[in-house]
Design a protein around this motif. Structure first.
Motif, PDB file in Angstrom:
ATOM      1  N   ASN A 263      54.841  58.219  37.298  1.00 18.61           N
ATOM      2  CA  ASN A 263      55.412  58.557  36.009  1.00 18.61           C
ATOM      3  C   ASN A 263      56.285  57.418  35.502  1.00 18.61           C
ATOM      4  O   ASN A 263      56.268  57.060  34.333  1.00 18.61           O
ATOM      5  CB  ASN A 263      56.231  59.837  36.128  1.00 18.61           C
TER       6      ASN A 263
ATOM      7  N   ASP B 108      51.940  49.343  24.747  1.00 21.21           N
ATOM      8  CA  ASP B 108      51.273  49.941  23.592  1.00 21.21           C
ATOM      9  C   ASP B 108      52.145  49.980  22.350  1.00 21.21           C
ATOM     10  O   ASP B 108      51.680  49.722  21.255  1.00 21.21           O
ATOM     11  CB  ASP B 108      50.824  51.363  23.927  1.00 21.21           C
TER      12      ASP B 108
ATOM     13  N   GLU C 107      60.950  52.875  23.240  1.00 24.47           N
ATOM     14  CA  GLU C 107      62.412  52.907  23.199  1.00 24.47           C
ATOM     15  C   GLU C 107      62.907  54.233  22.661  1.00 24.47           C
ATOM     16  O   GLU C 107      63.878  54.792  23.156  1.00 24.47           O
ATOM     17  CB  GLU C 107      62.930  51.769  22.309  1.00 24.47           C
TER      18      GLU C 107
ATOM     19  N   SER D 253      67.091  52.754  23.301  1.00 25.05           N
ATOM     20  CA  SER D 253      66.599  53.578  24.393  1.00 25.05           C
ATOM     21  C   SER D 253      67.687  54.494  24.952  1.00 25.05           C
ATOM     22  O   SER D 253      67.388  55.464  25.625  1.00 25.05           O
ATOM     23  CB  SER D 253      66.021  52.709  25.506  1.00 25.05           C
TER      24      SER D 253
ATOM     25  N   ALA E 221      67.909  58.367  23.184  1.00 25.48           N
ATOM     26  CA  ALA E 221      67.144  59.510  23.668  1.00 25.48           C
ATOM     27  C   ALA E 221      67.937  60.224  24.749  1.00 25.48           C
ATOM     28  O   ALA E 221      67.927  61.440  24.845  1.00 25.48           O
ATOM     29  CB  ALA E 221      65.793  59.052  24.188  1.00 25.48           C
TER      30      ALA E 221
ATOM     31  N   PHE F  78      51.067  56.193  22.266  1.00 29.86           N
ATOM     32  CA  PHE F  78      50.718  55.164  23.238  1.00 29.86           C
ATOM     33  C   PHE F  78      49.202  55.207  23.401  1.00 29.86           C
ATOM     34  O   PHE F  78      48.654  56.033  24.113  1.00 29.86           O
ATOM     35  CB  PHE F  78      51.429  55.422  24.560  1.00 29.86           C
TER      36      PHE F  78
ATOM     37  N   GLU G 254      49.634  62.002  29.348  1.00 32.33           N
ATOM     38  CA  GLU G 254      50.466  60.863  29.734  1.00 32.33           C
ATOM     39  C   GLU G 254      51.481  60.505  28.660  1.00 32.33           C
ATOM     40  O   GLU G 254      52.610  60.124  28.948  1.00 32.33           O
ATOM     41  CB  GLU G 254      49.572  59.656  30.040  1.00 32.33           C
TER      42      GLU G 254
ATOM     43  N   CYS H  57      54.245  62.691  29.255  1.00 34.17           N
ATOM     44  CA  CYS H  57      54.908  62.376  30.522  1.00 34.17           C
ATOM     45  C   CYS H  57      55.876  61.211  30.405  1.00 34.17           C
ATOM     46  O   CYS H  57      56.889  61.166  31.098  1.00 34.17           O
ATOM     47  CB  CYS H  57      53.877  62.061  31.612  1.00 34.17           C
ATOM     48  N   VAL H  58      55.529  60.258  29.530  1.00 36.46           N
ATOM     49  CA  VAL H  58      56.426  59.110  29.352  1.00 36.46           C
ATOM     50  C   VAL H  58      57.788  59.601  28.923  1.00 36.46           C
ATOM     51  O   VAL H  58      58.820  59.133  29.395  1.00 36.46           O
ATOM     52  CB  VAL H  58      55.874  58.144  28.276  1.00 36.46           C
TER      53      VAL H  58
ATOM     54  N   CYS I 228      59.109  62.313  29.673  1.00 37.08           N
ATOM     55  CA  CYS I 228      59.797  62.983  30.767  1.00 37.08           C
ATOM     56  C   CYS I 228      60.557  62.002  31.643  1.00 37.08           C
ATOM     57  O   CYS I 228      61.440  62.381  32.394  1.00 37.08           O
ATOM     58  CB  CYS I 228      58.796  63.730  31.649  1.00 37.08           C
ATOM     59  N   ASN I 229      60.202  60.754  31.540  1.00 35.71           N
ATOM     60  CA  ASN I 229      60.834  59.684  32.313  1.00 35.71           C
ATOM     61  C   ASN I 229      62.344  59.703  32.212  1.00 35.71           C
ATOM     62  O   ASN I 229      63.062  59.338  33.117  1.00 35.71           O
ATOM     63  CB  ASN I 229      60.383  58.340  31.746  1.00 35.71           C
ATOM     64  N   LEU I 230      62.762  60.126  31.061  1.00 38.01           N
ATOM     65  CA  LEU I 230      64.160  60.060  30.706  1.00 38.01           C
ATOM     66  C   LEU I 230      65.047  60.738  31.731  1.00 38.01           C
ATOM     67  O   LEU I 230      66.095  60.238  32.093  1.00 38.01           O
ATOM     68  CB  LEU I 230      64.333  60.746  29.349  1.00 38.01           C
TER      69      LEU I 230
ATOM     70  N   GLN J 184      64.227  61.583  34.822  1.00 35.69           N
ATOM     71  CA  GLN J 184      63.824  61.530  36.220  1.00 35.69           C
ATOM     72  C   GLN J 184      64.812  60.733  37.041  1.00 35.69           C
ATOM     73  O   GLN J 184      65.478  59.822  36.556  1.00 35.69           O
ATOM     74  CB  GLN J 184      62.412  60.969  36.338  1.00 35.69           C
TER      75      GLN J 184
ATOM     76  N   GLU K  95      56.649  64.127  40.636  1.00 35.66           N
ATOM     77  CA  GLU K  95      55.510  63.786  39.782  1.00 35.66           C
ATOM     78  C   GLU K  95      54.819  65.064  39.314  1.00 35.66           C
ATOM     79  O   GLU K  95      54.467  65.213  38.156  1.00 35.66           O
ATOM     80  CB  GLU K  95      54.491  62.945  40.577  1.00 35.66           C
TER      81      GLU K  95
ATOM     82  N   TYR L 160      56.736  66.939  36.621  1.00 36.69           N
ATOM     83  CA  TYR L 160      56.630  66.376  35.275  1.00 36.69           C
ATOM     84  C   TYR L 160      55.310  66.765  34.639  1.00 36.69           C
ATOM     85  O   TYR L 160      55.243  67.109  33.460  1.00 36.69           O
ATOM     86  CB  TYR L 160      56.727  64.843  35.294  1.00 36.69           C
TER      87      TYR L 160
ATOM     88  N   ARG M  21      55.809  65.120  22.149  1.00 39.95           N
ATOM     89  CA  ARG M  21      56.369  64.022  22.934  1.00 39.95           C
ATOM     90  C   ARG M  21      57.869  63.908  22.710  1.00 39.95           C
ATOM     91  O   ARG M  21      58.650  63.750  23.641  1.00 39.95           O
ATOM     92  CB  ARG M  21      55.658  62.730  22.560  1.00 39.95           C
ATOM     93  N   ALA M  22      58.248  64.014  21.445  1.00 38.57           N
ATOM     94  CA  ALA M  22      59.675  63.897  21.136  1.00 38.57           C
ATOM     95  C   ALA M  22      60.448  65.059  21.749  1.00 38.57           C
ATOM     96  O   ALA M  22      61.535  64.886  22.290  1.00 38.57           O
ATOM     97  CB  ALA M  22      59.881  63.856  19.625  1.00 38.57           C
TER      98      ALA M  22
ATOM     99  N   THR N 238      61.687  65.030  25.435  1.00 37.85           N
ATOM    100  CA  THR N 238      62.885  64.312  25.877  1.00 37.85           C
ATOM    101  C   THR N 238      64.099  65.243  25.911  1.00 37.85           C
ATOM    102  O   THR N 238      65.205  64.827  26.204  1.00 37.85           O
ATOM    103  CB  THR N 238      63.228  63.123  24.942  1.00 37.85           C
TER     104      THR N 238
END
Lengths: 327, 260, 306
Positions: free
Chosen positions: A193, A203, A209, B75, B78, B92, B99, B102-103, B105-107, B109, B127, B130, B166-167, B170
């Motif tokens: 992840n 991309d 960001e 960054s 968020a 993306f 995916e 999932c990006v 969700c990185n926030l 982790q 993983e 998420y 996606r938004a 977060t």
């Protein structure tokens, strides 16, 4: 089966294979003796795989076009060589002891080169990575050249004449080992992840960001990782040939690695590995026709960009072969 | 009276000689659904970019949850609880639908580089969690079936929806939507309105909406602010705004007195 | 003081060469937003064509017309290079106009390598001497040695720059070029033939690079297939220094770079570094500029719209 286990198996297997096939003097049960020439090619293949996979981390997965990879290779090569030579000629007792414990000291030397290259990566990356596209390419090229010129002017590193007398510690086992490690590291990182962040930055940096991905941190991480492994590759190379010179780490060398990455489809570790193997072998096979090799090479590059920018091989390994996106 | 979440005071944005936003005071409270409208060039997107950290105001302050946003990296926002979508879809493109979410969700982790390399049990559990979370969100928004498809294969309306999902992933407190209805047909717009309302209630979000389509804005917003030439000229409920002569003038021009 | 002026004089002629090459970079960037990596090799091509033309035409020209021969060789090389530039654009770059910039950058690297190695194949890798097109003479003015070649390089470059200015500011094609560099879509809607403008730009830039090649070869008396690599990169730095996409910037950048490089080498002892750091000068300048003023000395800032 977890990748970690796979890696372990791969390393052990690699070690065993190289032991068995290169006819270690002490092993009475040596099965076969590989022709020296073939062995040398395999080692070169391994080194190129490390270079290609590490550059792919930066150019392919993170979308940062770096043209200075040879510079980091040089840092690793020279750093590890200088250390080896110094230890060899040194009169300090415990160093000699350390030296004779072969593998550990060689590992240490390689890591020294890699870490120094990584540090160079931080120094180069931090100012450069805020630039984009063409500009980043040129700046990394510039840094690569600066590194080369500095080495060229450093008399204690042999200057323009190069550095000789590097102990030839590199064996097939080491090369295979580090190839596997580099593939494992890059692939594991990307297939997580956390790793999605790299591709998100590639991309669409602005969207990434906005989603909380610190683009600069990801870019620098990829860059430093790439530099580290380039340094390892440099160390392996130096201790293989026994001689290095600044000319061998010039812009053309960077281009060589870039071509491997492009051919393999940027953003596909296996594709890039495969293309590294392919190109190294082709290089050897076409060694006779050196003149034509580069011309064919360059034409191939041009044609490739027009017809199949996603690389010859990458498409097969990637989930979607709409590779135009990756570039 | 709910807590004030976003507070703009005297915000001005200059680009060289051009003043895009001039001394705007503006507030959004927790859980509110606010609309921002105005003719083209009024400064709506600039204001948006000021709130989402893309620009730093030339003057004035932007406070979020009492905290000044000046100097914060994009960054980091968020992490503070501000999420946004974009006027031109910015997905993306080489990632799948799942995916993409999932990006985001990185926030939250906890693992990082080393965890990814070691791949221990904790890593694998995280993983999976998420993935689960992302999948749940997608299903909630009706995109569950497309989770493993390349995001570019979605229809335009679905892509916009994905951006919103996606938004939301977060876990924001304030969601900024930049012309979410652009390019949609009537049915899709109705669906969008329903979606935004649903989202706001379900996740207790504050939503700030920039939009041209009056039906959408007047249909769901609790409060509407109007910008013209960088200044805020009116603010109030949809009914108040629609009756406001200044707003009408801004959009339609003034009535010209004719001699009999 | 005399020493300083000497260095400045030397630097000026080198700077003139850089300026000529830099103009090509900046013109192509302005019109296509793309860095033509192969531009340095057009410079090399010009020098080689110069030699070939000279050897081919020398028997025809009578002894006294050495000067005329020189001019014919120069113009001939410029024309040939222009044709090469146009050909390269049509074959390699045109199919990629809609593609991401990185793709084209890679193609340009391919073209560059192709030119270098083809030249090596045809002419061999060893450096060749460049014939003196006119008899080299140097005079001393107030203690400063100036060769007539240096003088000629500077003067002719100045003439070429003025001619370029005339073309860009006063001809329809020049106007078209400027329009395309500002907004290609709008330009085509106004009836500008994009292909023609791009071809013209490439041709013009290549011609100037070829002139630079001949002047460089005249100053340093030798040519080889890879002679374009370093000057090409340095000229690019010059273009960035002056502000990429801005024509006067390229000229300014070129001259400045030539001066700085020569001064650094000339005073290297005072600076405590070896003169072989000369090549690093350009790259250090590049990094400094990109860090502190990426739009260059004369360039304008451009923010990305979100």
């Amino acid at each position: 089966m977890s990748s970690r286990l796979l890696l372990l198996i791969g390393l052990v297997l690699g070690g065993v294979l190289s032991f068995v096939f290169t006819g270690h003097p002490e092993a009475s049960w040596t099965v076969a003796q590989i022709d020296d020439y073939f062995l040398n090619v395999l080692i070169l293949v391994g080194i190129n795989v490390i270079l290609a996979v590490s550059l792919n981390m930066v150019n392919g997965y993170t979308g940062q076009f770096s043209l200075g990879h040879a510079g980091f290779m040089a840092v690793g090569a020279y750093a590890s060589s200088a250390l080896s030579i110094w230890v060899k000629g040194s009169s300090i007792e415990w160093l000699h002891v350390a030296q004779t414990s072969g593998p550990v000291s060689f590992l240490g030397t390689l890591l020294f080169g890699g870490v120094l290259a990584g540090v160079a990566g931080i120094l180069v990356g931090t100012p450069s990575l805020r630039l984009k596209g063409d500009y980043l390419a040129i700046v990394t090229l510039g840094f690569g050249e600066i590194i080369r010129v500095v080495i060229q002017n450093a008399e204690f590193l042999g200057g323009a004449r190069g550095l000789t007398g590097i102990p030839t510690h590199t064996t097939l086992g080491w090369t295979i080992g580090f190839s596997l490690v580099s593939i494992y590291v890059v692939r594991s990182l990307v297939k997580s992840n956390y790793g999605l962040g790299f591709m998100a930055v590639r991309d669409d940096e602005i969207a990434a960001e906005a989603m909380g991905v610190n683009a600069t941190r990801y870019k620098v991480t990829a860059f430093v990782l790439g530099a580290f492994f380039a340094g390892i590759a440099g160390g392996l190379y130096a201790h293989f040939i026994g001689y290095i010179s600044p000319e061998g780490f010039n812009f053309l060398k960077s281009v060589d690695v870039v071509v491997m990455v492009i051919l393999g489809g940027m953003g596909s570790t296996f594709g890039v590995t495969f293309s590294a193997v392919l190109l190294t072998v082709l290089n050897e096979v076409l060694r006779e026709t050196e003149q034509f090799r580069m011309i064919v090479f360059s034409l191939m590059l041009i044609v490739l960009m027009i017809w199949r920018p996603q690389g010859l091989i990458g498409g097969a390994f990637r989930r979607f072969s709409g590779g135009k996106r990756t570039l | 009276m709910s807590e004030c979440l976003l507070e703009l005071t005297g915000v001005t944005m200059r680009f060289g000689g051009l003043v895009a936003v001039q001394e705007v005071d503006f507030r959004v409270s927790e859980g509110e659904l606010v609309g921002l409208i105005g003719p083209n060039g009024a400064g709506k997107t600039t204001l948006f970019n000021l709130i989402s950290g893309v620009y730093t105001p030339t003057a004035g302050s932007v406070l979020f949850g009492g905290r000044n946003l000046e100097g914060q990296k994009t960054s980091a926002l968020a992490g503070l609880g501000i999420a946004r979508t974009f006027q031109n879809i910015r997905l993306f493109r080489s990632l799948t639908v799942l995916e993409n979410v999932c990006v985001a969700c990185n926030l939250h982790q906890r693992g990082g580089v080393l965890d990814a390399l070691w791949r221990g049990r904790r890593f694998r559990k995280e993983e999976e969690s998420y993935r689960q979370k992302a999948l749940e969100l997608l299903e909630m928004f009706g995109l569950g079936a497309e989770a493993d498809l390349p995001c570019e294969s979605l229809s335009y309306g679905d892509q916009r929806r994905l951006e919103i999902v996606r938004a939301v992933a977060t876990e924001p407190r304030l969601l900024l939507l930049d012309e979410p209805a652009a390019g949609m047909n009537a049915t899709e717009k109705l669906e969008l309105m329903r979606l935004i309302r649903f989202m706001q209630e379900r996740f207790k979000l504050a939503v700030l909406l920039v939009e041209h389509d009056m039906k959408v804005v007047m249909g769901i917003c609790q409060r509407v602010a109007v910008l013209e030439y960088g200044r805020k000229i009116a603010e109030g409920t949809p009914d108040q705004i629609q009756a406001n002569p200044q707003v009408i003038a801004a959009y339609l021009g003034e009535e010209i007195e004719r001699d009999a | 003081m005399g020493e300083l002026i000497q260095q400045l004089v030397n630097g000026l002629s080198l700077g003139a060469v850089y300026a000529l090459i830099a103009l090509g970079y900046t013109m192509v960037y302005g019109v296509l937003r793309f860095i033509n990596f192969a531009h340095g090799d057009v410079f090399m091509f010009g020098a080689f064509m110069g030699v070939c033309l000279y050897q081919w035409l020398k028997p025809i020209f009578p002894e006294q017309c050495g000067f005329l021969l020189g001019i014919v060789v120069l113009l001939g090389a410029m024309v040939l290079a222009a044709l090469l530039g146009i050909l390269l654009e049509r074959l390699a770059y045109k199919p990629l106009r809609a593609r991401p910039r990185i793709t084209v950058l890679i193609t340009a690297i391919g073209v560059s390598l192709f030119l270098e190695y083809s030249c090596q194949l045809i002419f061999g890798a060893a450096p060749k001497g460049f014939p003196s097109l006119i008899e080299s003479r140097s005079g001393a003015f107030w203690g400063v040695r100036v060769s007539n070649i240096q003088l000629m390089v500077v003067v002719v470059t100045a003439c070429l720059l003025l001619a370029l200015r005339g073309v860009v500011l006063r001809t329809r094609m020049g106007l078209a070029m400027r329009a395309v560099s500002l907004n290609p879509t709008a330009a085509t809607l106004m009836g500008v033939n994009l292909d023609r403008v791009i071809s013209f730009t490439f041709g013009l830039g290549s011609a100037l690079a070829a002139a630079g090649g001949i002047f460089y070869a005249s100053l340093y008396q030798a040519i080889d297939p890879f002679m374009g690599v370093l000057p090409g990169m340095k000229a690019f730095v010059a273009a960035v220094l002056g502000g990429i996409g801005v024509l006067p910037g390229a000229a300014l950048g070129g001259i400045l770079l030539g001066l700085i490089e020569t001064l650094v080498v000339g005073y290297s002892k005072n600076l405590g570094i070896s003169p072989s750091y000369r090549d690093a000068v350009a790259f250090v300048i590049l990094i400094l500029i990109l860090l502190f003023k990426p739009t260059g000395l004369l360039g304008k800032s451009q923010k990305e719209k979100v």
